[in-house]
Design a protein around this motif. Sequence first.
Motif, PDB file in Angstrom:
ATOM      1  N   LYS A   1      -4.587   0.031   8.571  1.00 50.21           N
ATOM      2  CA  LYS A   1      -6.089  -0.430   7.582  1.00 50.21           C
ATOM      3  C   LYS A   1      -6.014   0.213   6.429  1.00 50.21           C
TER       4      LYS A   1
ATOM      5  N   ILE B   1      -0.778  -1.844   5.774  1.00 48.58           N
ATOM      6  CA  ILE B   1      -1.627  -2.699   6.671  1.00 48.58           C
ATOM      7  C   ILE B   1      -1.959  -2.071   7.531  1.00 48.58           C
ATOM      8  N   LYS B   2      -0.274  -1.019   8.612  1.00 45.63           N
ATOM      9  CA  LYS B   2      -1.152  -0.464   9.824  1.00 45.63           C
ATOM     10  C   LYS B   2      -1.651  -0.216  10.266  1.00 45.63           C
TER      11      LYS B   2
ATOM     12  N   GLY C   1      -5.613  -4.517   3.943  1.00 50.58           N
ATOM     13  CA  GLY C   1      -6.203  -5.951   4.639  1.00 50.58           C
ATOM     14  C   GLY C   1      -5.234  -6.795   4.661  1.00 50.58           C
ATOM     15  N   CYS C   2      -4.626  -7.889   5.554  1.00 52.63           N
ATOM     16  CA  CYS C   2      -3.969  -8.960   5.572  1.00 52.63           C
ATOM     17  C   CYS C   2      -4.014 -10.152   4.193  1.00 52.63           C
ATOM     18  N   GLY C   3      -5.164 -10.392   3.789  1.00 48.67           N
ATOM     19  CA  GLY C   3      -5.272 -11.069   3.179  1.00 48.67           C
ATOM     20  C   GLY C   3      -5.367 -10.060   1.715  1.00 48.67           C
ATOM     21  N   THR C   4      -5.486  -8.925   1.348  1.00 47.77           N
ATOM     22  CA  THR C   4      -4.958  -8.022   0.134  1.00 47.77           C
ATOM     23  C   THR C   4      -3.533  -8.347  -0.005  1.00 47.77           C
ATOM     24  N   ALA C   5      -2.558  -8.103   1.296  1.00 50.33           N
ATOM     25  CA  ALA C   5      -0.961  -7.530   1.915  1.00 50.33           C
ATOM     26  C   ALA C   5      -0.605  -9.440   1.304  1.00 50.33           C
ATOM     27  N   PHE C   6      -0.601 -10.531   1.861  1.00 50.75           N
ATOM     28  CA  PHE C   6      -0.832 -11.777   1.140  1.00 50.75           C
ATOM     29  C   PHE C   6      -0.927 -11.915  -0.720  1.00 50.75           C
TER      30      PHE C   6
ATOM     31  N   LEU D   1       4.704  -1.644   2.814  1.00 46.60           N
ATOM     32  CA  LEU D   1       3.426  -3.039   2.511  1.00 46.60           C
ATOM     33  C   LEU D   1       3.489  -2.670   4.309  1.00 46.60           C
ATOM     34  N   ALA D   2       4.378  -2.858   4.917  1.00 41.47           N
ATOM     35  CA  ALA D   2       3.413  -2.517   6.594  1.00 41.47           C
ATOM     36  C   ALA D   2       2.644  -1.227   6.717  1.00 41.47           C
TER      37      ALA D   2
END
Length: 64
Positions: free
Chosen positions: A22, A19-20, A25-30, A15-16
């Motif tokens: 791209k 995100i790194k 996105g941060c919203g999708t990761a949440f 997951l990291a």
Amino acid sequence: MLITVSLVFLFGVFLALLIKFKALGCGTAFVAVMFGFFLASTGAAGPVRELTAACITALSDLTS
């Protein structure tokens, strides 16, 4: 030598990396993380654990 790694750690690293780079996105990761937490508290947690254990066992049987 047998090395075991927690699946939570592996998924966290994956997951990291998403995100790194791209790819996520941060919203999708949440949403992905919250889905995991809510899934763990439902009746589906047992079958998911059993399926994961069966896949890991099958993979280890293929390599040995």
